[in-house]
Design an enzyme around this catalytic site. Structure first.
Site, PDB file in Angstrom:
ATOM      1  CG  HIS A   1      -1.663   1.286   1.374  1.00 48.92           C
ATOM      2  ND1 HIS A   1      -2.693   1.655   0.548  1.00 48.92           N
ATOM      3  CD2 HIS A   1      -1.459   2.321   2.218  1.00 48.92           C
ATOM      4  CE1 HIS A   1      -3.117   2.850   0.899  1.00 48.92           C
ATOM      5  NE2 HIS A   1      -2.379   3.284   1.911  1.00 48.92           N
TER       6      HIS A   1
ATOM      7  NE  ARG B   1      -0.452  -5.414 -21.738  1.00 47.96           N
ATOM      8  CZ  ARG B   1       0.225  -4.327 -21.403  1.00 47.96           C
ATOM      9  NH1 ARG B   1      -0.390  -3.326 -20.806  1.00 47.96           N
ATOM     10  NH2 ARG B   1       1.516  -4.252 -21.642  1.00 47.96           N
TER      11      ARG B   1
ATOM     12  NE  ARG C   1      -2.858  -8.602 -25.963  1.00 49.99           N
ATOM     13  CZ  ARG C   1      -1.928  -8.605 -25.005  1.00 49.99           C
ATOM     14  NH1 ARG C   1      -0.650  -8.680 -25.302  1.00 49.99           N
ATOM     15  NH2 ARG C   1      -2.290  -8.510 -23.744  1.00 49.99           N
TER      16      ARG C   1
ATOM     17  CD  GLU D   1       2.586 -12.870 -28.304  1.00 51.40           C
ATOM     18  OE1 GLU D   1       2.890 -12.314 -27.246  1.00 51.40           O
ATOM     19  OE2 GLU D   1       1.425 -12.991 -28.699  1.00 51.40           O
TER      20      GLU D   1
ATOM     21  CG  ASN E   1       7.369  -7.824 -21.871  1.00 51.58           C
ATOM     22  OD1 ASN E   1       8.351  -7.187 -22.254  1.00 51.58           O
ATOM     23  ND2 ASN E   1       6.431  -7.301 -21.125  1.00 51.58           N
ATOM     24  CG  ASP E   2       4.697 -13.682 -24.111  1.00 52.16           C
ATOM     25  OD1 ASP E   2       5.139 -13.974 -22.978  1.00 52.16           O
ATOM     26  OD2 ASP E   2       3.482 -13.660 -24.386  1.00 52.16           O
TER      27      ASP E   2
ATOM     28  NE  ARG F   1       7.146 -12.322 -19.453  1.00 55.55           N
ATOM     29  CZ  ARG F   1       5.961 -11.720 -19.583  1.00 55.55           C
ATOM     30  NH1 ARG F   1       5.645 -10.720 -18.800  1.00 55.55           N
ATOM     31  NH2 ARG F   1       5.109 -12.121 -20.491  1.00 55.55           N
TER      32      ARG F   1
ATOM     33  CB  CYS G   1       3.488  -3.354 -27.870  1.00 55.85           C
ATOM     34  SG  CYS G   1       3.214  -5.074 -28.214  1.00 55.85           S
TER      35      CYS G   1
END
Lengths: 87, 568
Positions: free
Chosen positions: B189, B296, B332, B431, B454-455, B465, B502
């Site tokens: 938090h 997304r 997407r 990807e 990332n992928d 990852r 992206c």
């Protein structure tokens, strides 16, 4: 007295938010609502009780309602658990 | 004497100021006998009502400060104090002759004991909530005022074991220039709050409360996680300098606002944003994003009990289309599975979810779900510059099948005279190594590419990852990854279709010159990275970027590549 067995399907199990939601919904009814998990009974109207059950994703739970409007209470309680609390 | 501590940097920026410790006072719970149990319980109930009113008001403020999720914690506190086991327990204890304060403490302690006995981490976390409810209730019962964070001296560095949502209501950047805690991490938090308010924060500092005093001078660096207590003049001067640089840098980024994104020699590229909610879309516009490179859509499917309807999806896509006018928006289609789960779809647990039933594989099998999403995207395309991006495509069969379903959906809409963009572009997300190796084939049958780094990194290097033991292997600087990216862009160029990136790599200052040299057309980054990315792009011209790329292509190891790129 009526009862039904179902399974917890939300990822985090019965943590704070689902527990509060569950307690809130069944508190509308005058009948007693019990969650039976691994042979232990928890008061379905008590957030603290529900959380201390540590019910996780995939845990089997028997809901037992006893008292006025027990059928309706059971139906709503089961539906709520099976909805996965929107998670 | 000066001492240095290290914690987790959770909110960037440098703070120099004076420590104010927020320690819960030790409450001396009265032990007076109660004469009238009935009256005492009524007093308790009245205080419960005040508690609920105050807590809900705090939840509302917090909703605006940090968002829904954080406020839910406080709403949970209302459920705790209304719990029949607590209320009945307190009533019983009062009838036994205890005062309300004693009764509540006893009952709360019972639950704290029960929760700790479970040894279940999630259940034990809730102890913090019971403690918080107990403390605040006791203060109300005993008439003790809460410290107000709304009125603090200037240059305050707040120190606490950890901040609960109830402690931070009303905290403002005007007085508080730093936050330090003994517990917590990047997602706690305190961290979320600090970042949303733009206050530097370092968390998880060992023995913090023991080693700090009220009024003590301190310096914190919210990026490196370094904290100096009682700094000497030299250290202070150094950090004042760094603070200056940080602020100037932040300010200098503002000069890039509203400017086109182009290299020093005038090559213009698109600088778009990745978004995952309607709030993100507004942020993207505020941060000067030139459109959406990756929308997304998973958020529409999460945190609910059933699939979103066509209308719900349509409204969401239309809303974003309206925000961006005729700027491009790449939507997407659903990318669930892998690490993203949606319980109501009742997907089976898999041994290898990242290699399993996910994304387009689900859409091509549960076509009703896919068609509903396509209908809503197509309908929204009448309101803006929308294009469709298909995730996790690994074969031409999949691409063709998806395109066929899109065509069928278009025909269906045409027959009903429902407007949509007839020539809506359809792109492929590249990807996986498979998609990379046949990207020349995909380029002939699609309108654009989007590289999901990332992928792509994860599948190319075969490294999870999320696995901390091997996280050092996860890197965009691996020669195979760079070759893959360069190859994908070359294949797209040959067919004359644009390429967007992206993943996080698109905002990596050290990779940007390489991407420019490879010929990347569109950079899609998080809203907060827009201005910095624009600044980096403006630093490079074609000649320098090409020469760097040539040098990199001659290197054979990740370390060499990383080392060379760091020099620039």
């Amino acid at each position: 007295m009526v009862s039904k067995k179902t399974t917890i399907i939300n990822q985090q199990g019965l943590h704070m938010r689902p527990a509060s939601e569950f307690a809130k919904v069944v508190t509308k009814y005058d009948c007693n609502v019990i969650l039976r998990i691994n042979d232990r009974d928890f008061n379905g109207k008590s957030v603290m009780n529900i959380i201390s059950s540590c019910a996780k994703y995939g845990t089997e739970v028997e809901i037992i309602c006893d008292g006025p409007k027990e059928e309706e209470a059971l139906k709503e309680a089961v539906a709520l658990i099976e909805s996965g609390f929107g998670e | 004497m000066i001492s240095m501590k290290k914690g987790i940097g959770a909110s960037e920026g440098i703070g120099i100021g004076y420590i104010l410790k927020l320690e819960e006072p030790i409450l001396n719970i009265p032990n007076s006998p109660v004469e009238n149990a009935h009256d005492e319980f009524i007093r308790f109930q009245n205080i419960v009502n005040i508690f609920i009113e105050k807590t809900l008001a705090m939840a509302n403020i917090l909703k605006m400060q940090t968002g829904e999720k954080e406020a839910e914690i406080l709403e949970g506190h209302v459920a705790i104090i209304q719990d029949p086991s607590i209320i009945d327990g307190v009533k019983e204890k009062i009838e036994e002759g205890l005062c309300a304060e004693q009764a509540l403490s006893n009952v709360c302690q019972t639950f704290i004991d029960i929760f700790s006995a479970t040894k279940d981490p999630l259940t034990m976390e809730r102890i913090t909530d019971i403690e918080d409810v107990k403390t605040r209730m006791l203060k109300l019962l005993m008439g003790i005022e809460e410290v107000s964070l709304a009125a603090l001296p200037q240059n305050t560095i707040l120190v606490a074991k950890d901040f609960t949502p109830s402690m931070t209501v009303g905290l403002s950047k005007k007085h508080v220039i730093g936050i330090l805690t003994e517990l917590g991490g990047y997602t706690s938090h305190s961290a979320i709050l600090a970042r949303s308010l733009g206050i530097p924060a370092v968390l998880n500092i060992k023995d913090l409360l023991q080693e700090t005093k009220n009024g003590q001078e301190a310096i914190l660096d919210g990026e490196s996680g370094i904290v100096f207590l009682s700094p000497d003049a030299a250290t202070k001067a150094q950090y004042q300098q760094e603070q200056q640089t940080f602020l100037e840098n932040k300010k200098s980024l503002q000069t890039y606002k509203g400017k086109p994104t182009c290299t020093k020699d005038g090559v213009t590229v698109d600088l778009l944003c990745n978004i995952g909610s309607l709030k993100d879309a507004k942020d993207a516009l505020d941060c000067d994003g030139e459109g959406i490179g990756l929308f997304r859509t998973e958020f529409l499917f999460m945190e609910r009990n059933s699939l979103p309807t066509e209308e719900e999806q349509f409204e969401a896509y239309k809303e974003v289309a309206k925000i961006f006018g005729n700027k491009p928006i790449t939507i997407r289609t659903l990318d669930i599975g892998g690490d993203k789960e949606i319980p109501y779809l009742n997907l089976e647990k898999e041994e290898n979810p990242f290699l399993g039933y996910r994304a387009i594989r689900i859409c091509l099998s549960q076509t009703d779900l896919f068609r509903t999403q396509l209908r809503s995207i197509l309908r929204a395309s009448a309101y803006g510059n929308i294009q469709i991006l298909l995730p996790f495509i690994t074969s031409l069969e999949e691409l063709r099948a998806a395109k066929e379903i899109i065509e069928e959906t278009k025909r269906e809409l045409s027959e009903k005279n429902i407007p949509f963009k007839k020539d809506i572009p359809i792109g492929v997300m590249i990807e996986t190594p498979a998609a990379t190796l046949i990207s020349h084939l995909f380029a002939k049958e699609s309108d654009f590419f989007s590289i999901g780094t990332n992928d792509l990194i994860q599948y190319t290097i075969a490294v999870d990852r999320g696995n901390t033991q091997i996280s050092n292997l996860y890197t965009p600087y691996h020669p195979a990854v760079l070759r893959a990216i360069s190859h994908i862009i070359t294949c797209a160029k040959k067919e004359g279709i644009p390429v967007c990136m992206c993943g996080e790599a698109a905002a990596d200052p050290q990779l940007i010159p390489l991407l420019l040299s490879y010929g990347l057309d569109k950079f899609s980054v998080g809203p907060n990275s827009v201005l910095n990315t624009r600044k980096i792009i403006a630093k490079w011209d074609k000649k320098n970027a090409d020469s760097l790329a040539t040098q990199v292509s001659a290197l054979t190891t990740t370390d060499e590549i990383k080392k060379l790129l760091t020099l620039h």
